[in-house]
Motif scaffolding. Structure first.
Motif, mmCIF file in Angstrom:
data_model
loop_
_atom_site.group_PDB
_atom_site.id
_atom_site.type_symbol
_atom_site.label_atom_id
_atom_site.label_comp_id
_atom_site.label_asym_id
_atom_site.label_seq_id
_atom_site.Cartn_x
_atom_site.Cartn_y
_atom_site.Cartn_z
ATOM 1 N N SER A 223 0.824 -1.212 0.000
ATOM 2 C CA SER A 223 0.000 0.000 0.000
ATOM 3 C C SER A 223 0.854 1.255 0.000
ATOM 4 O O SER A 223 0.495 2.266 -0.632
ATOM 5 C CB SER A 223 -0.927 -0.002 1.217
ATOM 6 N N VAL A 224 1.982 1.227 0.703
ATOM 7 C CA VAL A 224 2.872 2.391 0.701
ATOM 8 C C VAL A 224 3.449 2.611 -0.692
ATOM 9 O O VAL A 224 3.510 3.745 -1.189
ATOM 10 C CB VAL A 224 3.991 2.202 1.743
ATOM 11 N N TRP A 225 3.870 1.511 -1.326
ATOM 12 C CA TRP A 225 4.456 1.640 -2.660
ATOM 13 C C TRP A 225 3.439 2.132 -3.693
ATOM 14 O O TRP A 225 3.793 2.850 -4.624
ATOM 15 C CB TRP A 225 5.024 0.287 -3.108
ATOM 16 N N THR A 226 2.195 1.703 -3.554
ATOM 17 C CA THR A 226 1.164 2.048 -4.543
ATOM 18 C C THR A 226 0.267 3.193 -4.094
ATOM 19 O O THR A 226 -0.740 3.482 -4.757
ATOM 20 C CB THR A 226 0.296 0.817 -4.836
ATOM 21 N N CYS A 227 0.604 3.819 -2.943
ATOM 22 C CA CYS A 227 -0.175 4.954 -2.410
ATOM 23 C C CYS A 227 -1.626 4.574 -2.138
ATOM 24 O O CYS A 227 -2.547 5.393 -2.347
ATOM 25 C CB CYS A 227 -0.109 6.148 -3.370
ATOM 26 N N ARG A 228 -1.850 3.359 -1.653
ATOM 27 C CA ARG A 228 -3.203 2.925 -1.274
ATOM 28 C C ARG A 228 -3.446 3.311 0.182
ATOM 29 O O ARG A 228 -3.485 2.479 1.082
ATOM 30 C CB ARG A 228 -3.343 1.421 -1.467
ATOM 31 N N HIS A 229 -3.608 4.584 0.437
ATOM 32 C CA HIS A 229 -3.755 5.059 1.809
ATOM 33 C C HIS A 229 -5.065 4.605 2.431
ATOM 34 O O HIS A 229 -5.172 4.522 3.669
ATOM 35 C CB HIS A 229 -3.645 6.589 1.846
ATOM 36 N N ASP A 230 -6.058 4.310 1.618
ATOM 37 C CA ASP A 230 -7.323 3.834 2.149
ATOM 38 C C ASP A 230 -7.159 2.479 2.834
ATOM 39 O O ASP A 230 -7.790 2.208 3.867
ATOM 40 C CB ASP A 230 -8.360 3.745 1.033
ATOM 41 N N VAL A 231 -6.296 1.633 2.269
ATOM 42 C CA VAL A 231 -6.036 0.340 2.893
ATOM 43 C C VAL A 231 -5.317 0.527 4.219
ATOM 44 O O VAL A 231 -5.626 -0.138 5.223
ATOM 45 C CB VAL A 231 -5.206 -0.556 1.946
ATOM 46 N N LEU A 232 -4.361 1.438 4.246
ATOM 47 C CA LEU A 232 -3.641 1.697 5.496
ATOM 48 C C LEU A 232 -4.583 2.213 6.574
ATOM 49 O O LEU A 232 -4.498 1.798 7.741
ATOM 50 C CB LEU A 232 -2.524 2.709 5.246
ATOM 51 N N ARG A 233 -5.483 3.097 6.221
ATOM 52 C CA ARG A 233 -6.440 3.614 7.212
ATOM 53 C C ARG A 233 -7.382 2.509 7.688
ATOM 54 O O ARG A 233 -7.746 2.459 8.869
ATOM 55 C CB ARG A 233 -7.239 4.771 6.607
ATOM 56 N N ARG A 234 -7.777 1.641 6.774
ATOM 57 C CA ARG A 234 -8.660 0.542 7.175
ATOM 58 C C ARG A 234 -7.962 -0.380 8.168
ATOM 59 O O ARG A 234 -8.537 -0.747 9.203
ATOM 60 C CB ARG A 234 -9.087 -0.242 5.936
ATOM 61 N N LEU A 235 -6.726 -0.745 7.872
ATOM 62 C CA LEU A 235 -6.001 -1.627 8.781
ATOM 63 C C LEU A 235 -5.650 -0.918 10.092
ATOM 64 O O LEU A 235 -5.513 -1.570 11.131
ATOM 65 C CB LEU A 235 -4.732 -2.145 8.108
ATOM 66 N N ALA A 236 -5.507 0.398 10.050
ATOM 67 C CA ALA A 236 -5.237 1.139 11.283
ATOM 68 C C ALA A 236 -6.425 1.109 12.237
ATOM 69 O O ALA A 236 -6.276 1.389 13.432
ATOM 70 C CB ALA A 236 -4.869 2.585 10.960
ATOM 71 N N ARG A 237 -7.616 0.765 11.721
ATOM 72 C CA ARG A 237 -8.805 0.636 12.565
ATOM 73 C C ARG A 237 -9.048 -0.809 12.995
ATOM 74 O O ARG A 237 -10.090 -1.113 13.586
ATOM 75 C CB ARG A 237 -10.031 1.151 11.817
ATOM 76 N N SER A 238 -8.124 -1.702 12.710
ATOM 77 C CA SER A 238 -8.295 -3.119 13.039
ATOM 78 C C SER A 238 -8.424 -3.318 14.544
ATOM 79 O O SER A 238 -7.907 -2.531 15.351
ATOM 80 C CB SER A 238 -7.102 -3.921 12.506
ATOM 81 N N ALA A 239 -9.087 -4.400 14.906
ATOM 82 C CA ALA A 239 -9.212 -4.738 16.322
ATOM 83 C C ALA A 239 -7.928 -5.327 16.884
ATOM 84 O O ALA A 239 -7.790 -5.464 18.107
ATOM 85 C CB ALA A 239 -10.362 -5.730 16.515
#
Length: 490
Positions: A223-239
């Motif tokens: 996600s960092v390489w492809t600028c998929r920040h939405d995925v990073l934000r989703r995983l940052a909300r993981s339980a």
């Protein structure tokens, strides 16, 4: 082990192939049992009243054309290398998934002809039908991975996973054990076989923490390489904390410090540390943020923990105010914060030692242990005899380190506890104290001295007698002798 060999031979005598394969499947399902059986087959093979006839029958029946899979598996463990080689050849000629673990053991054999034939057979079988044989090979291969000569099968398993179809390794991830799933995931990740949706699903829902962390790491890196920040934000909300911290690290690398700083009140210490680092770069004062969270009408548990990590003794009054809060989580975190700030007030915490919440009782016990000498002497003993198991556990912990006499009395009381785990703990500690009194030729430290009054000696003898059934004859005898030889004090 001898009895297991006899039972397996009895199954084979009946000639029922289905029953034989079922019996082998039960043994093969536990790789450690296969290893132990293999070691047993070669440990003093002519010693014992019935070991020689059993292994002689195995060798004789293995040479027969009609021998079944059980005999072949047992013969592959025989002490004679020629018998093992014939058994390996027979298992390869009539391959069953149930005999594959036994074949894997022979692939690490110390005799080259046996080892080479087993390796060639495993390579061919995995190449022809990995879907059938790989689930049977993989657990034993990983069980033996640390052995000399065992790397061949692990390498073959890795090649089989890399060559498998997506449906095949998906089936492996869903069916095999934890160690095997980790191996499959690492191998598939190395080959680039997992797409982003699958990585996110594994990171969010897999039951194994190592699999979650590896999947999250791969997803966040991509996600960092492809600028998929939405995925990073989703995983940052993981339980899961291990997923959140990897996702926040990815957001930091992507320059999204503002998103990361929003996790200052997270419940995981490592996540809070990453968030504080981001807040520092943004010029925010994390300590003031935590103080505001603690002083709020509804205190934030993460803010209480963060204040304990960044604050000082001057912040102790803020935490003392929370000791009477209605929520157990807030009270427990406040007690923990006072302990971390080295601001424990014995009088304030004693009021919580019988708190309705077990979590609060645990935190209070941890906080009071370093200052247990300041507690009323009778309090730990009262807790040790309380009806609530968490209070008995707290009383026992508060009595640790007060001398051999106190520890022995507490252990003997606990050994008769109605809670099984507590009784096991008391038995273990009483046994340890009894063993420490044994004089041995190699002992250099002085024997522990038991100094008790006459009344305490009588009580200890009565407690040891009551716990004798739990402790066993030897430990009870050692304790009785130690107590009898103790020096009475006034």
């Amino acid at each position: 082990m001898d009895r297991l060999v006899d039972v397996l031979l009895e199954v084979d005598v009946n000639g029922d192939e289905v029953a034989a394969r079922s019996a082998l499947a039960l043994v093969a399902a536990a790789p450690g049992l296969v290893v132990r059986l293999d070691e047993h087959a070669r440990s003093a093979p002519w010693y014992g009243r019935h070991r020689e006839p059993a292994w002689r029958r195995i060798a004789e029946r293995a040479s027969a054309m009609s021998s079944g899979p059980v005999v072949m598996a047992l013969a592959s463990m025989h002490g004679d290398g020629r018998v093992r080689e014939r058994a390996v050849a027979a298992m390869i000629a009539r391959p069953y998934a149930e005999v594959m673990p036994f074949l894997v053991v022979r692939a690490a054999d110390w005799v080259a002809p046996v080892r080479d034939r087993a390796r060639a057979g495993i390579a061919l079988l995995l190449g022809d039908d990995a879907d059938v044989y790989l689930p049977a090979v993989l657990p034993m291969a990983l069980r033996l991975a640390a052995r000399a000569r065992a790397g061949f099968v692990v390498a073959q398993a890795r090649v089989a996973v890399l060559a498998a179809t997506e449906q095949s390794w998906r089936g492996l991830l869903a069916s095999v054990g934890r160690r095997e799933r980790r191996f499959v995931l690492d191998t598939v990740l190395a080959g680039g076989g997992l797409r982003m949706p699958e990585l996110v699903t594994l990171a969010e829902s897999d039951p194994d923490v190592r699999v979650r962390a590896r999947a999250a790491e791969a997803a966040c890196r991509d996600s960092v390489w492809t600028c998929r920040h939405d995925v990073l934000r989703r995983l940052a909300r993981s339980a899961r904390a291990e997923v959140r911290v990897v996702a926040l690290t990815g957001l930091v690398r992507a320059g999204r410090d503002a998103d990361v700083a929003g996790h200052l009140d997270d419940g995981a210490p490592l996540v809070r540390a990453v968030a504080r680092d981001a807040a520092r770069r943004l010029g925010r004062d994390a300590r003031e943020h935590y103080r505001a969270g603690v002083d709020a009408d509804e205190p934030v548990v993460g803010a209480i923990a963060g204040l304990a990590e960044t604050g000082s003794v001057a912040d102790a009054p803020r935490l003392l105010r929370l000791l009477g809060h209605e929520k157990p989580k807030v009270r427990a975190q406040a007690v923990r914060g006072l302990r971390l700030l080295d601001a424990v007030v014995v009088g304030e915490l004693m009021a919580l030692v019988r708190d309705p919440s077990p979590a609060v009782v645990r935190e209070v016990t941890l906080a009071l242990r370093p200052v247990a000498g300041a507690l009323p002497p009778a309090l730990p003993w009262e807790l040790l005899r309380d009806g609530r198991v968490e209070l008995r556990r707290a009383g026992y912990k508060l009595l640790r380190g007060r001398g051999a006499g106190v520890e022995l009395r507490a252990a003997l009381i606990l050994a008769a506890d109605r809670d099984r785990r507590m009784a096991e703990r008391g038995k273990s500690d009483a046994t340890r104290l009894a063993r420490d009194t044994a004089s041995t030729t190699w002992r250099r430290s002085p024997l522990p001295e038991l100094r008790v009054t006459e009344a305490e000696r009588v009580e200890l003898l009565a407690l040891a007698d009551r716990a004798a059934v739990m402790l066993g004859d030897e430990t009870s005898r050692q304790l009785a002798g130690w107590i009898a030889d103790s020096h009475p004090v006034e």
